[in-house]
Motif scaffolding. Structure first.
Motif, PDB file in Angstrom:
ATOM      1  N   SER A 325       3.819 -22.898  -0.836  1.00  0.00           N
ATOM      2  CA  SER A 325       2.499 -23.101  -1.442  1.00  0.00           C
ATOM      3  C   SER A 325       1.653 -21.863  -1.175  1.00  0.00           C
ATOM      4  O   SER A 325       1.498 -21.446  -0.024  1.00  0.00           O
ATOM      5  N   TYR A 326       1.094 -21.253  -2.254  1.00  0.00           N
ATOM      6  CA  TYR A 326       0.407 -19.968  -2.131  1.00  0.00           C
ATOM      7  C   TYR A 326      -0.893 -19.979  -2.929  1.00  0.00           C
ATOM      8  O   TYR A 326      -0.924 -20.442  -4.074  1.00  0.00           O
ATOM      9  N   ALA A 327      -1.970 -19.452  -2.307  1.00  0.00           N
ATOM     10  CA  ALA A 327      -3.278 -19.388  -2.953  1.00  0.00           C
ATOM     11  C   ALA A 327      -3.731 -17.931  -3.029  1.00  0.00           C
ATOM     12  O   ALA A 327      -4.427 -17.442  -2.135  1.00  0.00           O
ATOM     13  N   PRO A 328      -3.350 -17.205  -4.087  1.00  0.00           N
ATOM     14  CA  PRO A 328      -3.687 -15.780  -4.188  1.00  0.00           C
ATOM     15  C   PRO A 328      -5.143 -15.557  -4.602  1.00  0.00           C
ATOM     16  O   PRO A 328      -5.732 -16.365  -5.306  1.00  0.00           O
ATOM     17  N   VAL A 329      -5.699 -14.452  -4.130  1.00  0.00           N
ATOM     18  CA  VAL A 329      -7.049 -14.043  -4.526  1.00  0.00           C
ATOM     19  C   VAL A 329      -6.983 -12.614  -5.047  1.00  0.00           C
ATOM     20  O   VAL A 329      -6.411 -11.734  -4.392  1.00  0.00           O
ATOM     21  N   THR A 330      -7.572 -12.386  -6.217  1.00  0.00           N
ATOM     22  CA  THR A 330      -7.645 -11.049  -6.798  1.00  0.00           C
ATOM     23  C   THR A 330      -9.100 -10.592  -6.829  1.00  0.00           C
ATOM     24  O   THR A 330     -10.027 -11.382  -6.629  1.00  0.00           O
ATOM     25  N   SER A 331      -9.312  -9.313  -7.100  1.00  0.00           N
ATOM     26  CA  SER A 331     -10.671  -8.783  -7.123  1.00  0.00           C
ATOM     27  C   SER A 331     -11.496  -9.375  -8.256  1.00  0.00           C
ATOM     28  O   SER A 331     -12.721  -9.427  -8.181  1.00  0.00           O
ATOM     29  N   HIS A 332     -10.855  -9.845  -9.324  1.00  0.00           N
ATOM     30  CA  HIS A 332     -11.582 -10.456 -10.442  1.00  0.00           C
ATOM     31  C   HIS A 332     -11.704 -11.974 -10.305  1.00  0.00           C
ATOM     32  O   HIS A 332     -12.381 -12.609 -11.109  1.00  0.00           O
ATOM     33  N   GLY A 333     -11.018 -12.553  -9.322  1.00  0.00           N
ATOM     34  CA  GLY A 333     -11.097 -13.997  -9.123  1.00  0.00           C
ATOM     35  C   GLY A 333     -10.272 -14.798 -10.102  1.00  0.00           C
ATOM     36  O   GLY A 333     -10.347 -16.031 -10.123  1.00  0.00           O
ATOM     37  N   THR A 334      -9.491 -14.124 -10.932  1.00  0.00           N
ATOM     38  CA  THR A 334      -8.608 -14.790 -11.897  1.00  0.00           C
ATOM     39  C   THR A 334      -7.213 -14.197 -11.771  1.00  0.00           C
ATOM     40  O   THR A 334      -7.031 -13.137 -11.157  1.00  0.00           O
ATOM     41  N   ILE A 335      -6.240 -14.851 -12.366  1.00  0.00           N
ATOM     42  CA  ILE A 335      -4.871 -14.353 -12.309  1.00  0.00           C
ATOM     43  C   ILE A 335      -4.065 -14.982 -13.431  1.00  0.00           C
ATOM     44  O   ILE A 335      -4.284 -16.145 -13.785  1.00  0.00           O
ATOM     45  N   ILE A 336      -3.177 -14.210 -14.010  1.00  0.00           N
ATOM     46  CA  ILE A 336      -2.240 -14.734 -15.008  1.00  0.00           C
ATOM     47  C   ILE A 336      -0.989 -15.185 -14.272  1.00  0.00           C
ATOM     48  O   ILE A 336      -0.274 -14.370 -13.685  1.00  0.00           O
ATOM     49  N   VAL A 337      -0.751 -16.478 -14.265  1.00  0.00           N
ATOM     50  CA  VAL A 337       0.421 -17.049 -13.600  1.00  0.00           C
ATOM     51  C   VAL A 337       1.291 -17.729 -14.647  1.00  0.00           C
ATOM     52  O   VAL A 337       0.805 -18.579 -15.398  1.00  0.00           O
ATOM     53  N   ASP A 338       2.555 -17.330 -14.706  1.00  0.00           N
ATOM     54  CA  ASP A 338       3.467 -17.864 -15.728  1.00  0.00           C
ATOM     55  C   ASP A 338       2.845 -17.752 -17.115  1.00  0.00           C
ATOM     56  O   ASP A 338       2.943 -18.658 -17.940  1.00  0.00           O
ATOM     57  N   GLN A 339       2.151 -16.612 -17.342  1.00  0.00           N
ATOM     58  CA  GLN A 339       1.538 -16.241 -18.623  1.00  0.00           C
ATOM     59  C   GLN A 339       0.373 -17.149 -19.031  1.00  0.00           C
ATOM     60  O   GLN A 339       0.013 -17.225 -20.201  1.00  0.00           O
ATOM     61  N   VAL A 340      -0.222 -17.825 -18.053  1.00  0.00           N
ATOM     62  CA  VAL A 340      -1.390 -18.670 -18.303  1.00  0.00           C
ATOM     63  C   VAL A 340      -2.528 -18.200 -17.406  1.00  0.00           C
ATOM     64  O   VAL A 340      -2.322 -17.904 -16.226  1.00  0.00           O
ATOM     65  N   LEU A 341      -3.750 -18.131 -17.962  1.00  0.00           N
ATOM     66  CA  LEU A 341      -4.902 -17.715 -17.172  1.00  0.00           C
ATOM     67  C   LEU A 341      -5.368 -18.847 -16.264  1.00  0.00           C
ATOM     68  O   LEU A 341      -5.628 -19.965 -16.717  1.00  0.00           O
ATOM     69  N   ALA A 342      -5.498 -18.542 -14.975  1.00  0.00           N
ATOM     70  CA  ALA A 342      -5.987 -19.522 -14.001  1.00  0.00           C
ATOM     71  C   ALA A 342      -7.014 -18.864 -13.097  1.00  0.00           C
ATOM     72  O   ALA A 342      -7.066 -17.637 -12.968  1.00  0.00           O
ATOM     73  N   SER A 343      -7.838 -19.675 -12.474  1.00  0.00           N
ATOM     74  CA  SER A 343      -8.763 -19.201 -11.459  1.00  0.00           C
ATOM     75  C   SER A 343      -8.005 -19.014 -10.148  1.00  0.00           C
ATOM     76  O   SER A 343      -6.929 -19.588  -9.952  1.00  0.00           O
ATOM     77  N   CYS A 344      -8.562 -18.224  -9.250  1.00  0.00           N
ATOM     78  CA  CYS A 344      -7.989 -18.091  -7.918  1.00  0.00           C
ATOM     79  C   CYS A 344      -8.531 -19.152  -6.958  1.00  0.00           C
ATOM     80  O   CYS A 344      -8.131 -19.168  -5.792  1.00  0.00           O
TER      81      CYS A 344
END
Length: 408
Positions: A325-344
Motif C-alpha cells: 500500500s503506497y501513498a505517493p506525493v508529487t509537487s503538483h499534488g496529482t498523479i497519473i496512475v494506470d493512465q487515470v488522473l488521481a489526487s495524491c
C-alpha cells in the motif's frame, strides 16, 4: 489507520491556525460561499441510485448479529437526548448501532434541529434482533435505521431524506409515507476505515514516457501529473506519505470504457470526476473513490493523444485484494496512475486543502533542488513520512491546548 489520524490532524492544524476570515484554500479563497440549496427527495427515491447492498452504497450483508454474537460488542448504544427512540420492544434495541451509524445519526439530529427549530429526529427502528425485517436486512447488523421527525409531519420527510444524505449516510431511501430508511457501510469495510493509497503494482509514467511500478518510485523521479488547468505536466515525486510493503488489503477498482482504463485505489482516496463533459468549460472536482458512481466520468490519458486528458465513463466497480500500500506525493499534488488522473490526497474530501497543507514540503524540496542537495535514487523506509508525523503531533498539541483553554 495511522494515515487517517495524520490527515485529520493536518486539517486541524490548518483550521486552528487560520483566522477564520476565509472559506478555505484554493479557488475562491476569501469569498463568501452561498448556502447549498437542498432538494427534497421524492417518494420511493433512493440515493445513491444503486441497490443498497452493493459496493457503491452500504455494501454486502455480513450476517445477523444477536446478543450472543461475538460481533454484538461492536454495537454501541446511542443515548443522544436530541433523538427520540420509539423502542417498541422496551429493550433499547433501537438504540444499538454501529459507530458509523451512530455518528451519521447524531449529525443528522443536529441538521434536523437547525432545519426545524423545536423538532427532533425520531428513530422508529434500529437494530432488529427479532427477525421482523426481510432476509439479509442491514437492520440485523445495526447498520440501518428507519426515521421520521418527532412531530410526524409527513410534509417534512422529503427534506428529512435529503438531510440524511447530507449527513453522510451511505444509502438513503424515502421508502414510504411513514418513514425514511438509512444505512451505512460496515465498520470493517475498507471504505469506512482506510486511508488513501494505491497498490504497489500500479503503473506510473516517467518523464521519458517509460512506465514504472509505483512501489519503485525514488526521489529524483519525475512522473506524469496534471496542473490546476488539467494540463499534463511532469511533476517531481517528493515522497510516500505512507507506505507498507507487507500489508494485504482491499482496494476499490474503477473501470472505464472508451478508452478502457482500470484504476485501483482505496475508497477514501480522492479521484477527479468530470461534472460537465463540455470540453471548453469542464467542471472537475475531487471526490472519494467510494463516492464515484457508475456513469460518472474520470479523466484519462487518451490512446490517440496520450499527452491529453479526456473523459471516460465508469462502467464497472468492484473490490480486489493486493499486497502493498503506497501513498505517493508529487509537487503538483496529482498523479497519473494506470493512465487515470488521481489526487495524491485522501481521507479529507478537499484536494485544495490537503495540497495547501503540504506546501512546506514542496518549498523545502525546491530549496534542496536549488542548492543541489536532492539525493536522487533514494528509497523511503516503510511507515508514515516524518512531515505528516510532525503535523500529527502539532495537531494533537493544538487540540489539547484548545481543550485546556476552553475549560479554564
Amino acid at each position: 489507520m495511522v494515515l487517517m489520524r495524520v490527515m485529520l490532524s493536518v486539517s486541524l492544524c490548518l483550521l486552528l491556525a487560520s483566522d477564520g476570515s476565509g472559506c478555505g484554500p484554493g479557488r475562491g479563497h476569501g469569498k463568501r460561499r452561498h448556502p447549498k440549496r437542498l432538494t427534497p427527495l421524492a417518494l420511493k427515491q433512493f440515493i445513491p441510485n444503486v441497490a443498497e447492498k452493493t459496493l457503491g452504497a452500504s455494501g454486502k450483508y455480513e450476517g445477523k448479529i444477536t446478543r450472543n454474537s461475538e460481533r454484538f460488542k461492536d454495537l454501541t448504544p446511542n443515548y443522544n437526548p436530541d433523538i427520540i427512540f420509539k423502542d417498541e420492544e422496551n429493550t433499547n434495541a433501537d438504540r444499538r448501532m454501529t459507530q458509523r451509524c451512530k455518528d451519521k445519526l447524531n449529525s443528522l439530529a443536529i441538521s434536523v434541529m437547525n432545519q426545524w427549530p423545536g423538532v427532533k429526529l425520531r428513530v422508529t427502528e434500529g437494530w432488529d434482533e427479532d427477525g421482523h425485517h426481510s432476509e439479509e436486512s442491514l437492520h440485523y447488523e445495526g447498520r440501518a435505521v428507519d426515521i421520521t421527525t418527532s412531530d410526524r409531519d409527513k410534509s417534512k420527510y422529503g427534506m428529512l431524506s435529503r438531510l440524511a444524505v447530507e449527513a453522510g449516510f451511505d444509502w438513503v431511501y424515502y421508502e414510504s409515507k411513514a418513514h425514511i430508511h438509512c444505512s451505512v457501510k460496515a465498520e470493517n469495510s475498507v471504505a469506512a476505515k482506510s486511508g488513501g493509497c494505491f497498490p504497489g503494482s500500479s503503473m506510473v509514467i516517467l518523464a521519458d514516457r517509460r512506465t514504472k511500478p509505483l512501489k519503485e518510485l525514488q526521489t529524483g523521479d519525475k512522473v506524469l501529473a496534471a496542473d490546476q488547468q488539467g494540463n499534463l505536466v511532469h511533476s517531481d515525486f517528493l515522497m510516500f506519505m505512507d507506505q507498507d510493503r507487507q500489508i494485504t488489503r482491499e482496494f476499490h477498482v474503477l473501470e472505464t470504457d472508451e478508452p478502457r482504463r482500470r484504476l485501483t485505489l482505496t475508497p477514501a482516496h480522492l479521484v477527479f470526476v468530470v461534472n460537465n463533459s463540455a470540453t471548453n468549460s469542464r467542471d472537475i472536482r475531487a471526490v472519494f473513490a467510494s463516492n464515484v458512481k457508475l456513469g460518472k466520468q474520470l479523466l484519462v490519458a487518451g490512446d490517440e493523444r496520450p499527452d491529453h486528458l479526456i473523459p471516460a465513463r465508469v462502467t464497472k466497480m468492484y473490490v480486489e485484494r493486493y499486497k502493498g500500500s503506497y501513498a505517493p506525493v508529487t509537487s503538483h499534488g496529482t498523479i497519473i496512475v494506470d493512465q487515470v488522473l488521481a489526487s495524491c490526497y485522501a481521507v479529507i474530501e478537499d484536494h485544495d486543502l490537503a495540497h495547501l497543507v503540504l506546501r512546506p514540503v514542496r518549498l523545502w524540496h525546491s530549496f534542496l533542488s536549488l542548492v543541489g542537495m536532492v539525493s536522487d535514487g533514494m528509497h523511503q523506509a516503510d511507515g508514515v513520512h516524518w512531515y505528516p508525523k510532525l503535523l500529527h503531533h502539532v495537531g494533537s498539541w493544538l487540540l489539547n491546548s484548545s481543550s485546556f483553554h476552553s475549560q479554564s
